[in-house]
Design a protein around this motif. Structure first.
Motif, PDB file in Angstrom:
ATOM      1  N   ILE A 117     -75.094 -30.793   1.999  1.00 25.43           N
ATOM      2  CA  ILE A 117     -74.977 -29.166   2.354  1.00 25.43           C
ATOM      3  C   ILE A 117     -74.991 -28.129   2.003  1.00 25.43           C
ATOM      4  O   ILE A 117     -75.388 -27.153   2.682  1.00 25.43           O
ATOM      5  N   TYR A 149     -76.815 -32.694   9.318  1.00 27.02           N
ATOM      6  CA  TYR A 149     -76.062 -31.978   8.638  1.00 27.02           C
ATOM      7  C   TYR A 149     -76.289 -30.241   8.434  1.00 27.02           C
ATOM      8  O   TYR A 149     -76.065 -29.755   8.678  1.00 27.02           O
ATOM      9  N   VAL A 153     -73.598 -27.570   9.319  1.00 22.16           N
ATOM     10  CA  VAL A 153     -73.642 -26.278   8.325  1.00 22.16           C
ATOM     11  C   VAL A 153     -73.759 -25.519   9.409  1.00 22.16           C
ATOM     12  O   VAL A 153     -73.326 -24.293   9.154  1.00 22.16           O
ATOM     13  N   THR A 158     -68.932 -26.354   6.226  1.00 24.29           N
ATOM     14  CA  THR A 158     -69.297 -26.830   5.106  1.00 24.29           C
ATOM     15  C   THR A 158     -68.316 -28.184   4.486  1.00 24.29           C
ATOM     16  O   THR A 158     -69.112 -27.808   2.583  1.00 24.29           O
TER      17      THR A 158
END
Length: 180
Positions: A117, A149, A153, A158
C-alpha cells in the motif's frame, strides 16, 4: 486527467502456470493482445505511457506505443508499479487460488499489505505528476495484484480491510483510474 490502467499482455509465466518473476517475457499470445489493445486505444487520445520495470509490462507498453505512434523513448518507467513480491513462490508453479495472492499478508516472504500500500501511494503520486503535465490520456501498464492495490489506493483507500472485493483483471484489460 484521464488515466487508463492496463494489465500487461499474457506472459510466458501466465501460459505455463508459474508465479512470475521480473524477467518473464510476453508469450506470443500476449504480443498479439498488446497489438490489438494498441489499436483499440487509438480513439482515447493517448499522449503518455508509463509502465512497470518488469519486462512483460515494458514489452506491452512498447507495442502499444508503436501502435499509437508514440516514441518508445517517451515511455516512463515507474519502479513502484512492479508486481507484488511473492517471496518464495516466485518462479514456482501456481498452486494457490488467485485470491491468495491478494489476501496473503506476509506469509512465505510476500511483500506485506502495508508495504505494498505504501509503495502504491508513491506510484499514485508519480502517476498524478505525469498526468499534470500530460496533454491527453495516460496509459499505465502494470500487473494484476499490484494493479488492484494501485486502483484501491488511487481511490483513497489505505487499509486492505477497506478494499473493494478482489477483481483480477484479464491480460490487456484496461480500466479508467478513479482518483480520490
Amino acid at each position: 486527467m484521464k488515466v487508463l490502467y492496463v494489465r500487461h499482455g499474457k506472459s510466458t509465466a501466465n501460459t505455463s502456470g508459474i508465479v512470475g518473476t521480473p524477467d518473464v517475457q510476453l508469450a506470443e499470445e500476449g504480443i498479439g493482445q498488446a497489438h490489438a489493445l494498441g489499436q483499440d486505444l487509438r480513439n482515447h487520445e493517448v499522449t503518455n505511457i508509463v509502465c512497470s520495470p518488469f519486462i512483460r509490462a515494458q514489452q506491452t507498453a512498447e507495442i502499444i506505443a508503436g501502435e499509437l505512434g508514440i516514441l518508445v523513448e517517451h515511455i516512463e518507467v515507474i519502479d513502484e508499479l512492479h508486481e507484488r513480491r511473492m517471496g518464495e513462490l516466485e518462479g514456482k508453479p501456481k498452486q494457490q487460488d488467485t485470491a491468495y495472492f491478494y489476501e496473503n499478508d506476509a506469509e512465505k516472504g510476500f511483500e506485506s499489505h502495508a508495504e505494498l500500500i505504501a509503495r502504491m501511494q508513491v506510484a499514485v503520486d508519480k502517476v498524478k505528476e505525469v498526468a499534470e503535465r500530460a496533454k491527453g490520456t495516460i496509459v499505465m501498464v502494470g500487473h494484476a495484484t499490484s494493479g488492484f492495490y494501485f486502483l484501491q489506493v488511487a481511490k483513497g483507500k489505505t487499509r486492505f480491510e477497506d478494499f473493494d472485493p478482489i477483481n483480477q483483471m484479464s491480460n490487456t484489460e484496461f480500466i479508467e483510474v478513479e482518483f480520490a
